[in-house]
Design a protein around this motif. Structure first.
Motif, PDB file in Angstrom:
ATOM      1  N   ARG A 129     -11.098  -0.648   0.460  1.00 43.63           N
ATOM      2  CA  ARG A 129     -10.824  -1.063  -0.897  1.00 43.63           C
ATOM      3  C   ARG A 129      -9.392  -1.567  -1.057  1.00 43.63           C
ATOM      4  NH1 ARG A 129     -12.381   3.707  -4.648  1.00 43.63           N
ATOM      5  NH2 ARG A 129     -13.674   4.747  -3.152  1.00 43.63           N
ATOM      6  N   LYS A 130      -8.501  -0.904  -0.356  1.00 40.21           N
ATOM      7  CA  LYS A 130      -7.099  -1.283  -0.477  1.00 40.21           C
ATOM      8  C   LYS A 130      -6.872  -2.705   0.042  1.00 40.21           C
ATOM      9  CE  LYS A 130      -2.539   0.538   0.467  1.00 40.21           C
ATOM     10  NZ  LYS A 130      -1.762   1.596   1.078  1.00 40.21           N
ATOM     11  N   LEU A 131      -7.519  -3.059   1.143  1.00 41.57           N
ATOM     12  CA  LEU A 131      -7.384  -4.401   1.695  1.00 41.57           C
ATOM     13  C   LEU A 131      -7.939  -5.446   0.735  1.00 41.57           C
ATOM     14  CD1 LEU A 131      -6.663  -6.298   4.024  1.00 41.57           C
ATOM     15  CD2 LEU A 131      -8.933  -5.833   4.974  1.00 41.57           C
ATOM     16  N   LEU A 132      -9.095  -5.168   0.146  1.00 44.05           N
ATOM     17  CA  LEU A 132      -9.698  -6.120  -0.770  1.00 44.05           C
ATOM     18  C   LEU A 132      -8.853  -6.300  -2.027  1.00 44.05           C
ATOM     19  CD1 LEU A 132     -13.477  -5.177  -0.486  1.00 44.05           C
ATOM     20  CD2 LEU A 132     -12.305  -7.144   0.500  1.00 44.05           C
ATOM     21  N   SER A 133      -8.293  -5.208  -2.534  1.00 42.79           N
ATOM     22  CA  SER A 133      -7.448  -5.332  -3.727  1.00 42.79           C
ATOM     23  C   SER A 133      -6.153  -6.074  -3.405  1.00 42.79           C
ATOM     24  CB  SER A 133      -7.158  -3.964  -4.331  1.00 42.79           C
ATOM     25  OG  SER A 133      -6.360  -3.192  -3.462  1.00 42.79           O
ATOM     26  N   ALA A 134      -5.636  -5.927  -2.191  1.00 42.70           N
ATOM     27  CA  ALA A 134      -4.426  -6.659  -1.797  1.00 42.70           C
ATOM     28  C   ALA A 134      -4.733  -8.140  -1.643  1.00 42.70           C
ATOM     29  CB  ALA A 134      -3.865  -6.089  -0.497  1.00 42.70           C
ATOM     30  N   VAL A 135      -5.904  -8.465  -1.118  1.00 44.08           N
ATOM     31  CA  VAL A 135      -6.291  -9.866  -0.950  1.00 44.08           C
ATOM     32  C   VAL A 135      -6.521 -10.517  -2.306  1.00 44.08           C
ATOM     33  CG1 VAL A 135      -8.123 -11.372  -0.061  1.00 44.08           C
ATOM     34  CG2 VAL A 135      -7.211  -9.540   1.374  1.00 44.08           C
ATOM     35  N   ASP A 136      -7.107  -9.763  -3.235  1.00 41.56           N
ATOM     36  CA  ASP A 136      -7.351 -10.284  -4.583  1.00 41.56           C
ATOM     37  C   ASP A 136      -6.063 -10.432  -5.382  1.00 41.56           C
ATOM     38  OD1 ASP A 136     -10.045 -10.450  -4.129  1.00 41.56           O
ATOM     39  OD2 ASP A 136     -10.514  -8.534  -5.087  1.00 41.56           O
ATOM     40  N   GLY A 137      -4.985  -9.811  -4.922  1.00 42.30           N
ATOM     41  CA  GLY A 137      -3.725  -9.910  -5.635  1.00 42.30           C
ATOM     42  C   GLY A 137      -3.537  -8.806  -6.664  1.00 42.30           C
ATOM     43  N   ARG A 138      -4.437  -7.838  -6.705  1.00 37.58           N
ATOM     44  CA  ARG A 138      -4.294  -6.744  -7.679  1.00 37.58           C
ATOM     45  C   ARG A 138      -3.241  -5.725  -7.246  1.00 37.58           C
ATOM     46  NH1 ARG A 138      -9.961  -4.465  -7.832  1.00 37.58           N
ATOM     47  NH2 ARG A 138     -10.147  -5.595  -5.885  1.00 37.58           N
ATOM     48  N   THR A 139      -3.019  -5.595  -5.941  1.00 41.98           N
ATOM     49  CA  THR A 139      -1.977  -4.681  -5.440  1.00 41.98           C
ATOM     50  C   THR A 139      -1.135  -5.428  -4.410  1.00 41.98           C
ATOM     51  OG1 THR A 139      -3.388  -3.844  -3.669  1.00 41.98           O
ATOM     52  CG2 THR A 139      -3.394  -2.604  -5.727  1.00 41.98           C
ATOM     53  N   MET A 140       0.018  -4.851  -4.082  1.00 43.65           N
ATOM     54  CA  MET A 140       0.924  -5.453  -3.107  1.00 43.65           C
ATOM     55  C   MET A 140       0.670  -4.823  -1.738  1.00 43.65           C
ATOM     56  SD  MET A 140       2.776  -7.616  -4.767  1.00 43.65           S
ATOM     57  CE  MET A 140       4.114  -7.902  -3.659  1.00 43.65           C
ATOM     58  N   PHE A 141       0.978  -5.580  -0.686  1.00 43.60           N
ATOM     59  CA  PHE A 141       0.900  -5.034   0.658  1.00 43.60           C
ATOM     60  C   PHE A 141       2.015  -4.014   0.842  1.00 43.60           C
ATOM     61  CE2 PHE A 141      -1.280  -9.099   1.349  1.00 43.60           C
ATOM     62  CZ  PHE A 141      -2.397  -8.652   2.044  1.00 43.60           C
ATOM     63  N   ASP A 142       1.786  -3.036   1.722  1.00 38.94           N
ATOM     64  CA  ASP A 142       2.810  -2.025   2.006  1.00 38.94           C
ATOM     65  C   ASP A 142       3.973  -2.647   2.760  1.00 38.94           C
ATOM     66  OD1 ASP A 142       1.381   0.015   0.835  1.00 38.94           O
ATOM     67  OD2 ASP A 142       0.432   0.653   2.711  1.00 38.94           O
ATOM     68  N   SER A 143       5.151  -2.141   2.473  1.00 34.72           N
ATOM     69  CA  SER A 143       6.343  -2.594   3.177  1.00 34.72           C
ATOM     70  C   SER A 143       6.379  -1.964   4.573  1.00 34.72           C
ATOM     71  CB  SER A 143       7.591  -2.182   2.402  1.00 34.72           C
ATOM     72  OG  SER A 143       8.740  -2.414   3.173  1.00 34.72           O
ATOM     73  N   HIS A 144       6.875  -2.718   5.544  1.00 30.21           N
ATOM     74  CA  HIS A 144       7.010  -2.173   6.894  1.00 30.21           C
ATOM     75  C   HIS A 144       8.074  -1.090   6.948  1.00 30.21           C
ATOM     76  CE1 HIS A 144       4.227  -4.960   8.709  1.00 30.21           C
ATOM     77  NE2 HIS A 144       4.821  -5.963   8.087  1.00 30.21           N
ATOM     78  N   ASP A 145       8.971  -1.081   5.983  1.00 33.40           N
ATOM     79  CA  ASP A 145      10.026  -0.080   5.943  1.00 33.40           C
ATOM     80  C   ASP A 145       9.587   1.203   5.268  1.00 33.40           C
ATOM     81  OD1 ASP A 145      11.786  -1.724   7.261  1.00 33.40           O
ATOM     82  OD2 ASP A 145      12.558  -2.604   5.401  1.00 33.40           O
ATOM     83  N   SER A 146       8.378   1.250   4.781  1.00 31.87           N
ATOM     84  CA  SER A 146       7.871   2.446   4.120  1.00 31.87           C
ATOM     85  C   SER A 146       7.836   3.611   5.107  1.00 31.87           C
ATOM     86  CB  SER A 146       6.462   2.185   3.585  1.00 31.87           C
ATOM     87  OG  SER A 146       5.866   3.372   3.138  1.00 31.87           O
TER      88      SER A 146
END
Length: 101
Positions: free
Chosen positions: A1-18
């Motif tokens: 779900r997280k990948l689909l919401s990131a692709v749809d633009g509803r959420t941001m991708f995680d930062s590599h520095d997280s």
């Protein structure tokens, strides 16, 4: 779900520095990596000394005194580990698979 919401633009991708993306290096893992490095160094120096002795003369490999003299010439692994535990400094000429800070 997280990948689909990131692709749809509803959420941001995680930062590599997280911190979620960082590896955890526990003290046991660090000690084992350092121990492995020191033992490899010890074995290489033992092999080098044995090769040098064999090229110069025919050593008596059955003699415990000869083998003991070879191991005395190798670096003291215990002393190096004590130094690492006492100071927290890791001294190595070899590449250790440790994440760099």
């Amino acid at each position: 779900r997280k990948l689909l919401s990131a692709v749809d633009g509803r959420t941001m991708f995680d930062s590599h520095d997280s911190s979620m993306n960082h590896e955890v290096l526990t003290s046991g893992h660090l000690f084992l990596v350092v121990l492995k490095d020191k033992l490899i160094t010890w074995l290489r120096s033992l092999r080098f000394e044995l090769d040098r002795q064999i090229s110069n003369k025919d050593p008596d490999l059955q003699s415990m005194n000869y083998l003991a003299s070879l191991t005395r010439r190798a670096p003291d692994v215990g002393q190096q580990l004590e130094y690492m535990l006492a100071t927290g400094n890791v001294v190595s000429r070899n590449y250790m698979a440790l994440p760099q800070a």
